[in-house]
Design a protein around this motif. Sequence first.
Motif, mmCIF file in Angstrom:
data_model
loop_
_atom_site.group_PDB
_atom_site.id
_atom_site.type_symbol
_atom_site.label_atom_id
_atom_site.label_comp_id
_atom_site.label_asym_id
_atom_site.label_seq_id
_atom_site.Cartn_x
_atom_site.Cartn_y
_atom_site.Cartn_z
ATOM 1 N N GLU A 120 0.864 -1.192 0.000
ATOM 2 C CA GLU A 120 0.000 0.000 0.000
ATOM 3 C C GLU A 120 0.895 1.234 0.000
ATOM 4 O O GLU A 120 1.840 1.320 0.775
ATOM 5 C CB GLU A 120 -0.885 0.007 1.249
ATOM 6 C CG GLU A 120 -1.939 -1.091 1.278
ATOM 7 C CD GLU A 120 -2.935 -0.956 0.127
ATOM 8 O OE1 GLU A 120 -3.308 0.181 -0.232
ATOM 9 O OE2 GLU A 120 -3.332 -2.006 -0.416
ATOM 10 N N VAL A 121 0.581 2.197 -0.873
ATOM 11 C CA VAL A 121 1.424 3.384 -0.958
ATOM 12 C C VAL A 121 0.612 4.613 -0.576
ATOM 13 O O VAL A 121 -0.433 4.892 -1.161
ATOM 14 C CB VAL A 121 2.000 3.547 -2.372
ATOM 15 C CG1 VAL A 121 2.840 4.811 -2.432
ATOM 16 C CG2 VAL A 121 2.823 2.344 -2.740
ATOM 17 N N ASP A 122 1.089 5.336 0.455
ATOM 18 C CA ASP A 122 0.494 6.603 0.849
ATOM 19 C C ASP A 122 1.240 7.704 0.111
ATOM 20 O O ASP A 122 2.447 7.853 0.263
ATOM 21 C CB ASP A 122 0.639 6.759 2.365
ATOM 22 C CG ASP A 122 0.048 8.078 2.824
ATOM 23 O OD1 ASP A 122 -0.657 8.717 1.996
ATOM 24 O OD2 ASP A 122 0.285 8.451 3.977
ATOM 25 N N LYS A 123 0.494 8.466 -0.710
ATOM 26 C CA LYS A 123 1.147 9.471 -1.565
ATOM 27 C C LYS A 123 1.853 10.531 -0.733
ATOM 28 O O LYS A 123 2.782 11.185 -1.201
ATOM 29 C CB LYS A 123 0.110 10.158 -2.466
ATOM 30 C CG LYS A 123 -0.441 9.259 -3.547
ATOM 31 C CD LYS A 123 0.316 9.447 -4.856
ATOM 32 C CE LYS A 123 -0.323 8.575 -5.931
ATOM 33 N NZ LYS A 123 0.586 8.299 -7.029
ATOM 34 N N ALA A 128 7.883 5.993 4.173
ATOM 35 C CA ALA A 128 7.371 4.793 4.838
ATOM 36 C C ALA A 128 7.141 3.681 3.825
ATOM 37 O O ALA A 128 7.493 2.514 4.057
ATOM 38 C CB ALA A 128 6.082 5.121 5.576
ATOM 39 N N ALA A 129 6.592 4.090 2.640
ATOM 40 C CA ALA A 129 6.329 3.090 1.601
ATOM 41 C C ALA A 129 7.627 2.431 1.165
ATOM 42 O O ALA A 129 7.738 1.201 1.074
ATOM 43 C CB ALA A 129 5.644 3.760 0.426
ATOM 44 N N LEU A 130 8.650 3.280 0.926
ATOM 45 C CA LEU A 130 9.939 2.733 0.496
ATOM 46 C C LEU A 130 10.512 1.798 1.548
ATOM 47 O O LEU A 130 11.059 0.746 1.233
ATOM 48 C CB LEU A 130 10.925 3.878 0.231
ATOM 49 C CG LEU A 130 10.743 4.608 -1.096
ATOM 50 C CD1 LEU A 130 11.731 5.749 -1.202
ATOM 51 C CD2 LEU A 130 10.924 3.650 -2.254
ATOM 52 N N LYS A 131 10.355 2.195 2.788
ATOM 53 C CA LYS A 131 10.901 1.379 3.862
ATOM 54 C C LYS A 131 10.265 -0.013 3.870
ATOM 55 O O LYS A 131 10.961 -1.035 3.922
ATOM 56 C CB LYS A 131 10.685 2.083 5.196
ATOM 57 C CG LYS A 131 11.642 1.603 6.257
ATOM 58 C CD LYS A 131 11.453 2.376 7.546
ATOM 59 C CE LYS A 131 12.257 1.724 8.646
ATOM 60 N NZ LYS A 131 11.772 2.120 9.960
ATOM 61 N N THR A 132 8.934 -0.022 3.768
ATOM 62 C CA THR A 132 8.253 -1.329 3.768
ATOM 63 C C THR A 132 8.671 -2.143 2.548
ATOM 64 O O THR A 132 8.903 -3.352 2.638
ATOM 65 C CB THR A 132 6.728 -1.165 3.764
ATOM 66 O OG1 THR A 132 6.378 -0.161 2.833
ATOM 67 C CG2 THR A 132 6.195 -0.804 5.126
ATOM 68 N N ILE A 133 8.784 -1.444 1.415
ATOM 69 C CA ILE A 133 9.175 -2.173 0.187
ATOM 70 C C ILE A 133 10.530 -2.835 0.374
ATOM 71 O O ILE A 133 10.711 -4.022 0.079
ATOM 72 C CB ILE A 133 9.210 -1.208 -1.019
ATOM 73 C CG1 ILE A 133 7.794 -0.900 -1.475
ATOM 74 C CG2 ILE A 133 10.000 -1.821 -2.166
ATOM 75 C CD1 ILE A 133 7.715 0.205 -2.485
ATOM 76 N N PHE A 134 11.494 -2.052 0.873
ATOM 77 C CA PHE A 134 12.824 -2.634 1.011
ATOM 78 C C PHE A 134 12.848 -3.756 2.032
ATOM 79 O O PHE A 134 13.524 -4.769 1.830
ATOM 80 C CB PHE A 134 13.842 -1.538 1.363
ATOM 81 C CG PHE A 134 14.322 -0.799 0.153
ATOM 82 C CD1 PHE A 134 15.171 -1.415 -0.747
ATOM 83 C CD2 PHE A 134 13.884 0.474 -0.129
ATOM 84 C CE1 PHE A 134 15.601 -0.755 -1.889
ATOM 85 C CE2 PHE A 134 14.304 1.142 -1.257
ATOM 86 C CZ PHE A 134 15.153 0.524 -2.149
ATOM 87 N N GLU A 135 12.103 -3.604 3.070
ATOM 88 C CA GLU A 135 12.054 -4.679 4.069
ATOM 89 C C GLU A 135 11.497 -5.961 3.473
ATOM 90 O O GLU A 135 12.053 -7.050 3.615
ATOM 91 C CB GLU A 135 11.208 -4.235 5.262
ATOM 92 C CG GLU A 135 12.003 -3.446 6.293
ATOM 93 C CD GLU A 135 11.112 -2.761 7.299
ATOM 94 O OE1 GLU A 135 9.872 -2.948 7.229
ATOM 95 O OE2 GLU A 135 11.649 -2.032 8.148
ATOM 96 N N LYS A 136 10.385 -5.800 2.738
ATOM 97 C CA LYS A 136 9.757 -6.995 2.167
ATOM 98 C C LYS A 136 10.635 -7.636 1.100
ATOM 99 O O LYS A 136 10.750 -8.849 1.012
ATOM 100 C CB LYS A 136 8.393 -6.622 1.573
ATOM 101 C CG LYS A 136 7.357 -6.418 2.658
ATOM 102 C CD LYS A 136 6.008 -6.086 2.098
ATOM 103 C CE LYS A 136 5.031 -5.967 3.256
ATOM 104 N NZ LYS A 136 3.718 -5.530 2.798
#
Lengths: 437, 206
Positions: A120-123, A128-136
């Motif tokens: 999920e991306v909050d514009k 935060a979005a990038l952080k979750t992406i890299f973690e996953k």
Amino acid sequence: MRNLLLALLLVTTALFGATDTQLERAYAKEFAFLKAQKNMLTQRLERITTENAQKLEAAKAELGTLQNSVLAKQNRSESLSDQLYAAQQHAQNVTDDVSMVEAVVLQAQSALKPYGIEVEVDKENYQAALKTIFEKADALIGQLSAVEVTKGPFYLSDGTERLGTVVKIGNIARYGVDAESAGALVPAGEGKFKIYNAPEAAETAKVMARSEMPATLDIFIYENSAKEIEDKTEKTIISVINSGGIIGWVIMGLGALGLLLALVRFVFLTGSNSATLPLAKETLTHLLKDGQEKTLDFLRDKKGAAPRLFKATVRNIDAEREHVEDVVMESIMHESTRLDRFSSAIMVIAAVSPLLGLLGTVTGMIATFDIITEFGTGDPKLLSGGISIALVTTELGLIVAIPMLLLGNMLSAWAEKIKDGMEHSALHLINEYNKQK
Amino acid sequence: MLSLYLEGFFDYMQSGGLVMWPLFFTAMFLWFGLGFRFHTLKRGSKKSVRTLIRKYRENKRIATKGLIDSAIVDAMKIIDENGYAVSPRKLLDDRFYGYQKQLKQYSRLVMTLVVIAPLIGLLGTVVGMIETFDSLASASLFSQSGGIAGGISQALFTTQLGLVVAVPGVIIGRLLDRRANTMELELEQIIDILCTEVNEKVSHEV
């Protein structure tokens, strides 16, 4: 008159004498007045001059201050426009960064989607979005780079489904092993896997299924599991010739014909290649012992070129020397048509087959260029495939020509040797007969 | 040491692909033929045929070193045995057949192999090219069968080797052929000289 003049003089002098003091007084008055005026004017001039000088000084000072202020304002405007430019650049950078981050996020979303990871991306909050992406992604890489042995289904080459041990090497290669079959697995489309027809991978698969490290790792690495991999096709002789088209088959036909002719010629030559010199000596002993008729009987039983020649020689042996030699030459000429049969045909095949190969190559090249005019040069596979097929005919032509050249020349040399041998034995026979008779 | 050289040799043969072994055997046979011819085409003495015949007649020379020498000795033996009754030409022809056969031996083989060697090289080039274009088509830079790089190196290597085998063969083969031709002419000269001598003696006696 003189009195008059004197009187006049006296009058004027008296008159003038009377007015002279009045005049002087008037003059003095006038002079004083003028002098006062002059003084006043001089003073005024002086005052005005000093006043002007003062004003000039003041004006100059004012001009200097004004100029300074203009300079200061200009500087300020420059610095402000610089700041504006920097601000614009910064705004541009920020927009670029945002679009880059968006692209990264989009890429990450599409890359992670096949593995069932939705982001999920909050514009407003890209960080935060990038952080979750890299973690996953990090977690996924860890998961994918591991070697995993599981139970799972796979397919055999003929399409039957098997349930067995599947060794996953990350997401780039797999092996499948069950009781009967083992081998490298390749994508068969729609996320399914089939065993690849490369038998050398079977041993690796078995070792990997026992979670051991094989000595040699025969591996099939695929790019993604969605695209089906076609089984490799073995190149057979027939398929190679077929790829050369009609000309390929013509060349191979010519080659087979040439081989057949060479074989027939070989049979002819072996038939004629009896040991001529021993036969000549045998004939001589018979001739000296038993006479012409018995010798002819002896020769009649034998087959081949040399006995035929000796028969002709023995029949005419008592004739004149020149006549006998003519007979021998004629017999050899007669035999040579048989010995030289197909020799030129074989050499023609040897000469023609490379030319045919060249023709096939040129035809194939023309076809390739036709493809270029139709589809352009975008796909190298299309072009190089055509060229490789075009070259096949040249290859076939050379494969036919080289043995034909060798065979043809060797058989010709052999035939010549046989002819020389026959000539020599006949000569020897005549010589010895004449000597010993 | 030997195994090291052998290994190097096999690596070398591997680098040219399938056609290397035929090319190798072509080279072997070619040099066998050339060596054989070089060995047989020994004239013996450097002196001219006339001088040699005179020397042998006067028994100043006994040892035979080469083909021409022994041919002269043979020919004179035949003439001595035969007397001067009949023309010795036919007998000499009969006797010299063996020498002529020796002169021609393997010449055809050498010439054929010299033609074939570049053709084999060309075949290797074509095979390498097919390999290269196949690899381009399947976009595999390196594969077990060689790939693009292997194909190109094979293509360039074999033509070169074919020429390396053929060119010395052509040069030496031509030289040997010329020598054989001269020697054949000399054999005929021997026959001519001896026959004239015999004829002269016969006419003297008559």
